[in-house]
Motif scaffolding. Structure first.
Motif, PDB file in Angstrom:
ATOM      1  N   GLU A   1       3.980  -6.773   1.003  1.00 22.35           N
ATOM      2  CA  GLU A   1       4.289  -6.839   2.429  1.00 22.35           C
ATOM      3  C   GLU A   1       5.789  -6.706   2.560  1.00 22.35           C
ATOM      4  O   GLU A   1       6.538  -7.225   1.727  1.00 22.35           O
ATOM      5  CB  GLU A   1       3.847  -8.173   3.034  1.00 22.35           C
ATOM      6  N   ALA A   2       6.232  -5.996   3.586  1.00 23.10           N
ATOM      7  CA  ALA A   2       7.662  -5.844   3.822  1.00 23.10           C
ATOM      8  C   ALA A   2       7.914  -5.779   5.315  1.00 23.10           C
ATOM      9  O   ALA A   2       7.025  -5.430   6.095  1.00 23.10           O
ATOM     10  CB  ALA A   2       8.182  -4.583   3.140  1.00 23.10           C
TER      11      ALA A   2
ATOM     12  N   MET B   1      13.558   0.943  11.236  1.00 23.25           N
ATOM     13  CA  MET B   1      12.729   1.760  10.336  1.00 23.25           C
ATOM     14  C   MET B   1      13.404   1.960   8.972  1.00 23.25           C
ATOM     15  O   MET B   1      12.728   1.951   7.942  1.00 23.25           O
ATOM     16  CB  MET B   1      12.409   3.106  10.986  1.00 23.25           C
ATOM     17  N   LEU B   2      14.727   2.117   8.952  1.00 26.25           N
ATOM     18  CA  LEU B   2      15.420   2.270   7.673  1.00 26.25           C
ATOM     19  C   LEU B   2      15.328   0.991   6.847  1.00 26.25           C
ATOM     20  O   LEU B   2      15.095   1.046   5.641  1.00 26.25           O
ATOM     21  CB  LEU B   2      16.883   2.659   7.894  1.00 26.25           C
TER      22      LEU B   2
ATOM     23  N   GLU C   1       6.274  -0.991  15.794  1.00 20.46           N
ATOM     24  CA  GLU C   1       7.004  -1.684  16.861  1.00 20.46           C
ATOM     25  C   GLU C   1       7.787  -2.871  16.322  1.00 20.46           C
ATOM     26  O   GLU C   1       8.912  -3.137  16.756  1.00 20.46           O
ATOM     27  CB  GLU C   1       6.031  -2.164  17.945  1.00 20.46           C
ATOM     28  N   ASN C   2       7.192  -3.616  15.380  1.00 24.75           N
ATOM     29  CA  ASN C   2       7.816  -4.809  14.813  1.00 24.75           C
ATOM     30  C   ASN C   2       8.343  -4.591  13.398  1.00 24.75           C
ATOM     31  O   ASN C   2       8.802  -5.536  12.759  1.00 24.75           O
ATOM     32  CB  ASN C   2       6.819  -5.978  14.825  1.00 24.75           C
ATOM     33  N   PHE C   3       8.239  -3.356  12.908  1.00 24.38           N
ATOM     34  CA  PHE C   3       8.761  -2.963  11.600  1.00 24.38           C
ATOM     35  C   PHE C   3       8.209  -3.828  10.472  1.00 24.38           C
ATOM     36  O   PHE C   3       8.943  -4.455   9.709  1.00 24.38           O
ATOM     37  CB  PHE C   3      10.296  -2.982  11.604  1.00 24.38           C
TER      38      PHE C   3
END
Length: 112
Positions: free
Chosen positions: A23-24, A29-30, A63-65
């Protein structure tokens, strides 16, 4: 998969006998891409020294990255997997994410 291809010179020797889940999350996004790859690098660099042959994204929240993924592979074994180039770290250097309708591209430079 490209990162794992650097780690062994014969990727075909990696069997899908084990499964690992990661999980990350990131602030953008980067950051998400960085942490996603860093989680896989950590699994390879520390016990269980896992090298994935196949990675499937099971959850992806743009949306929540946040991202969750399963990797299918096995423990890296130098007698079975010819050693490739050591990947020392993931970098933000020139990292790019292009997300357009019908076209998704990522560019990542890894420290070897």
């Amino acid at each position: 998969m490209g990162m794992f291809g650097y780690m062994t010179t014969n990727y075909d020797t990696v069997e899908m006998t084990d499964e690992q889940t990661i999980e990350a999350e990131g602030d953008d996004m980067l950051g998400l891409l960085f942490h996603f790859l860093d989680e896989w690098l950590f699994l390879f660099s520390a016990e269980p020294f896992f090298i994935a042959r196949k990675v499937i994204i099971t959850e992806f929240d743009k949306e929540n990255f946040k991202i969750k993924a399963k990797g299918y592979g096995e423990e890296f074994d130098i007698s079975k997997h010819p050693q490739g180039t050591e990947v020392k770290a993931i970098t933000y250097s020139n990292m790019q994410v292009f997300d357009k309708e019908g076209q998704h591209e990522l560019f990542v430079i890894i420290d070897i």
